[in-house]
Design an enzyme around this catalytic site. Structure first.
Site, short mmCIF file in Angstrom:
data_model
loop_
_atom_site.label_atom_id
_atom_site.label_comp_id
_atom_site.label_asym_id
_atom_site.label_seq_id
_atom_site.Cartn_x
_atom_site.Cartn_y
_atom_site.Cartn_z
CG HIS A 346 -2.14 -0.80 1.09
ND1 HIS A 346 -3.31 -0.31 0.58
CD2 HIS A 346 -2.36 -2.10 1.37
CE1 HIS A 346 -4.21 -1.27 0.57
NE2 HIS A 346 -3.67 -2.38 1.04
CE LYS A 534 -7.04 13.77 -0.21
NZ LYS A 534 -7.05 12.52 -0.96
NE ARG A 535 -5.28 9.90 9.87
CZ ARG A 535 -5.02 8.97 10.78
NH1 ARG A 535 -5.80 7.92 10.91
NH2 ARG A 535 -4.00 9.10 11.59
CE LYS A 540 -3.52 10.66 2.81
NZ LYS A 540 -4.26 9.99 1.72
CB THR A 642 -10.37 4.82 -2.06
OG1 THR A 642 -10.09 5.14 -0.70
CG2 THR A 642 -9.62 3.57 -2.47
CE LYS A 646 -14.15 6.35 0.01
NZ LYS A 646 -13.49 6.71 1.29
C1 PLP Z 1 -12.25 6.89 1.64
C2 PLP Z 1 -11.81 7.31 2.97
C3 PLP Z 1 -10.47 7.60 3.22
C4 PLP Z 1 -9.40 7.54 2.15
O1 PLP Z 1 -9.31 8.81 1.53
P1 PLP Z 1 -8.09 9.19 0.57
O2 PLP Z 1 -8.52 10.50 -0.01
O3 PLP Z 1 -8.01 8.13 -0.47
O4 PLP Z 1 -6.89 9.28 1.40
C5 PLP Z 1 -10.10 7.99 4.49
N1 PLP Z 1 -11.02 8.12 5.48
C6 PLP Z 1 -12.32 7.87 5.27
C7 PLP Z 1 -13.27 8.04 6.39
C8 PLP Z 1 -12.77 7.45 4.02
O5 PLP Z 1 -14.07 7.19 3.82
#
Ligand code: PLP
Length: 803
Positions: A346, A534-535, A540, A642, A646
């Site tokens: 990952h 995101k985190r 990022k 991911t 979404k």
């Molecule tokens: C999808 C998701 C992530 C991953 O987000 P990235 O933008 O791909 O880092 C992290 N936290 C939650 C709650 C998510 O639903």
């Protein structure tokens, strides 16, 4: 069971009174949630029993997906949809004056994960069941999931999370399937019947109790199992301080590690990893033997997938079982093990690659250590034969070197498949990070681009958009998400685009209302909703976003007539509690937000919202309301992402770098469907390898960059000199590891362009629709289909007994 609305109401009222011990008028939303939850779980149970029976009698291969995280979020409404009882339940409850949304609020998020890796595992569970594949999840039932984030004075404060407070309605505790896990102690070897045997003596045992959670497929009668293990004191604690032993035992599954990129280096973490692996393998072997399997055929019937390296001890643990319990030779055991295990990588961030010091590992897991040592010795010997004399290469590739165990190396050596999670990431693995291994085992490496379940992220999260889609192209897209492509027939259909616009507007208003209720901030729902969720991590680049916002503010200050289309910048992010730099960025976002909100001119164009406690259920509210999706990681650093998928699926347009799965989004929607900027992965990697980037030059030679960077510390922001000096230093003296200043100008330019296109309504809406239309590829049904066919070799096992 209930088949219509009236039957449901009767059953619900009866259940509610029985469970709560109160008359209907006295009951509260939590009583309603618990009653409905139990009814739904019972509703699932016949199909669950039957699915398990099918799997038990089936000769088909089964896959076990081992993951230290499963970020499920709430599951009530998804279950209602998948079971096909959503309408009956919603209408029945509504007759009783209970809004379903109110019940949904009562369900705690199961936050057993940090971010993308854990959510991927949850999406995979949904796709496995919906494709009727024999796939079982194995994880840990943490008593406290990811911490709850509070913002106090602009700082992140972490509170313990309590998802089990009212009990977990979906789980079933299975005492009879408990297993004992050994830690510590010593190993004795004996020569018996002509072979060497080993016994693990003086071990301290921990009991692993399984809690099974049903995972219902979409309207297909299949119910798979997610098994979460909980640690309890063993009934045989072998003469020692009982209270201390109990406390230490329960600590194993007390907390999820709130970290998704750094190796914590804690012995407790290693205990968690072995606990998960050992308990899961005990259960897997038992199920296999019960299916009357012969151990030599194990690899033909069972596949064990490890999600990142956290469960990599599955390799030596399976070896141990095959050798110590089934008396196989090393060669036989290795043959089976290395045909059973497959591994997903990952990350390529070197600080995130797990390593364990031998001095911690060896006493805790003495027998496992012996096996890892022997795997290493044999592996190095093979390398020596392939590369005689090339000591440097062998040292680089060794599993144990400099008294460290390198988990990724063990994973690659002991598995038959190693996959990356997006095309670009896999190429970087093969050509760079894991290049030595790729040369040695070219056949093991493959790519499986991540996906998300469209049933949660579109059907459930965005019912309005889902109906619009189904009215236009029928509802076959729910089973075959590729069918979303038929929406491309509407790219120039003004009336359709109008409806799309109305739906987005409605969700933006809903979100604005929520922000008003939670944060007493009135945001303008006609502004562009520019979303960065995101985190929080340096790679990022939330920092790039906020510096750009400061730059917009400066432009307004310089020219009071400078106007641009109003934007609401929406952030959601948790920082790992020990990640000092990430926490500084959270404080910076709040400080800038505060500054701008006090300027009567600037606040007409710019609003900044930081949503507290970002998690799955909050993502489900933000994503349908998003216009712009910020995917601005330093190229080469985001393995896939991911969140990008979404947002795309909900019609947000990406502003992003050519990184992770953004590259594949770009390939699907073309130049006119996405806003790409910044360095490419190749350019970043070249700079990193050959040097040549000097952030100080960008700082000194670009006036607008110097200005925002100086503003961090020159008194422009209150307490800036103390608060934000570490950020300033990282950018100027630290040579800006993540190329924020390098990409600044190109980011500003693309953001300006995005703002202009947004105002050409039909062009924007068409762009938005294009993203939805080509998002089907990013369904985890596609991803899981590829894993099933190309790695696991498993096939659907329909539940013929489904009622
Ligand atoms: C999808 C998701 C992530 C991953 O987000 P990235 O933008 O791909 O880092 C992290 N936290 C939650 C709650 C998510 O639903």
């Amino acid at each position: 069971m209930f088949s219509d609305r009236d039957e449901f109401k009767l059953a619900f009222l009866k259940r509610l009174e029985m469970m709560s011990g109160k008359g209907f008028q006295e009951t509260n939303p939590n009583d309603h949630f618990m009653a409905l939850g139990h009814m739904v779980r019972e509703h699932i149970s016949m199909d669950w029993i039957n699915s398990n029976e099918q799997y038990r009698i089936s000769k088909n291969k089964q896959v076990y997906y081992l993951s230290i995280e499963f970020l499920l979020g709430k599951v009530l409404v998804q279950n209602l949809l998948n079971l096909g009882i959503y309408d009956v339940v919603k209408e029945g409850l509504s007759d009783l004056g209970i809004p379903l949304e109110e019940l949904e609020e009562m369900e705690p998020d199961a936050g057993l994960g940090n971010g993308g890796l854990g959510r991927l595992a949850a999406c995979f569970m949904d796709s496995l069941a919906s494709l009727q594949l024999p796939g079982h999840g194995c994880g840990i039932r943490y008593r406290h999931g990811l911490f709850e984030q509070k913002i106090v004075d602009g700082y992140q404060v972490e509170l313990p999370e309590h998802w089990l407070k009212n009990g977990h309605v979906w789980e079933v505790r299975k005492n009879d399937l408990a297993v004992e896990i050994p830690f510590w102690g010593r190993v004795e070897s004996h020569f018996r019947d002509g072979r060497l045997t080993f016994s693990h003596l003086d071990a301290e045992y921990v009991t692993a109790i399984p809690y099974d959670v049903p995972v219902a497929g979409y309207k297909n009668g299949t119910v798979n199992t997610l098994r979460l293990w909980s640690a309890e004191a063993s009934p045989y604690p072998a003469g020692r301080d009982i209270l201390k032993y109990k406390r230490e035992t329960e600590a194993i599954t007390e907390f999820l590690y709130p970290d998704d990129a750094h190796d914590e280096g804690k012995i407790l973490r290693l205990k968690q990893q072995y606990f998960l692996v050992s308990a899961s393998l005990s259960a897997i072997i038992k199920q296999y033997i019960d299916r009357k399997g012969v151990i030599n055929d194990f690899a033909d019937h069972v596949c064990i997938h490890i999600n990142d390296t956290h469960p990599v001890l599955a390799i030596p643990e399976l070896m141990r079982i095959l050798i110590d319990r089934f008396s196989l030779s090393w060669e036989e055991a290795w043959d089976i093990t290395s045909k059973t295990i497959c591994y997903t990588n990952h990350t390529t961030l070197s600080e995130a690659l797990e390593k364990w010091p031998v001095h911690l590992f060896k006493p805790l897991l003495p027998r496992i250590f012996m096996i890892v040592e022997e795997i290493n010795e044999r592996f190095c010997k093979e390398l020596w034969e392939a590369y005689p004399g090339d000591w440097e290469r062998i040292e680089r590739m060794a599993i144990i070197s400099h008294s460290q165990i390198k988990m990724a190396h063990l994973a690659i050596a002991g598995s038959f498949s190693v996959n990356g999670v997006a095309h670009l990431h896999t190429e970087i693995l093969k050509e760079r990070e894991m290049n030595d291994f790729h040369q040695f085992y070219p056949f093991k490496f493959n790519n499986k681009t991540n996906g998300i379940t469209h049933r949660r992220w579109l059907l459930k999260a965005n019912p309005e958009l889902s109906s619009l889609i189904s009215n236009a192209i029928g509802d076959q897209w729910i089973h075959h998400p590729d069918e979303l492509e038929r929406l491309s027939g509407f790219l120039n259909d003004g009336a359709f685009l109008q409806q799309l616009d109305m739906i987005k507007q409605k969700r933006k208003e809903q979100f604005a209302k929520r922000i008003w209720e939670k944060q007493q901030i009135a945001i303008d729902p006609t502004s562009i909703f520019d979303v960065h969720i995101k985190r929080l991590h340096a790679y990022k680049r939330q920092l790039l976003n906020i510096l750009h916002i400061m730059h917009l503010y400066n432009r307004i200050q310089d020219d009071r007539s400078f106007k641009f289309y109003p934007r609401t910048f929406i952030f959601g992010a948790k920082a790992s509690p020990g990640y000092y730099y990430a926490k500084k960025i959270i404080k910076l976002i709040h400080t800038v937000a505060d500054k701008i909100s006090r300027d009567p001119v600037a606040r007409e164009c710019i609003q900044i919202i930081f949503t507290e406690n970002y998690r799955v259920s909050l993502a489900e509210e933000i994503i349908p309301a998003a216009d712009i999706s910020e995917q601005i990681s330093t190229a080469s650093k985001e393995a896939s992402g991911t969140g990008n998928m979404k947002l795309m699926m909900n019609g947000a347009v990406t502003v992003g770098t050519m990184d992770g799965a953004n590259v594949e989004i770009y390939e699907k929607v073309g130049t006119n469907g996405i806003f790409i900027f910044g360095l490419t992965a190749e350019e970043v990697l070249r700079y990193q390898q050959q040097g040549g980037y000097h952030s100080a030059e960008y700082y000194h030679h670009h006036e607008e960059i110097k200005r925002v960077v100086d503003q961090l510390v020159d008194g422009f922001l209150p307490d800036g000199a103390e608060e934000f000096l570490p950020i300033f230093d990282s950018l100027v003296d630290g040579n800006d590891q993540y190329f924020v200043l390098r990409d600044f100008a190109s980011y500003a330019a693309i953001q300006e362009k995005a703002g202009e296109v947004y105002q050409k309504r039909d062009e924007w809406l068409s762009m938005s629709l294009k993203n939805i239309a080509y998002s089907g590829y990013f369904s985890s049904d596609r991803t899981i289909g590829q894993y099933a066919e190309e790695i696991w070799g498993i096939h659907p096992v329909p539940n013929f007994l489904a009622k």
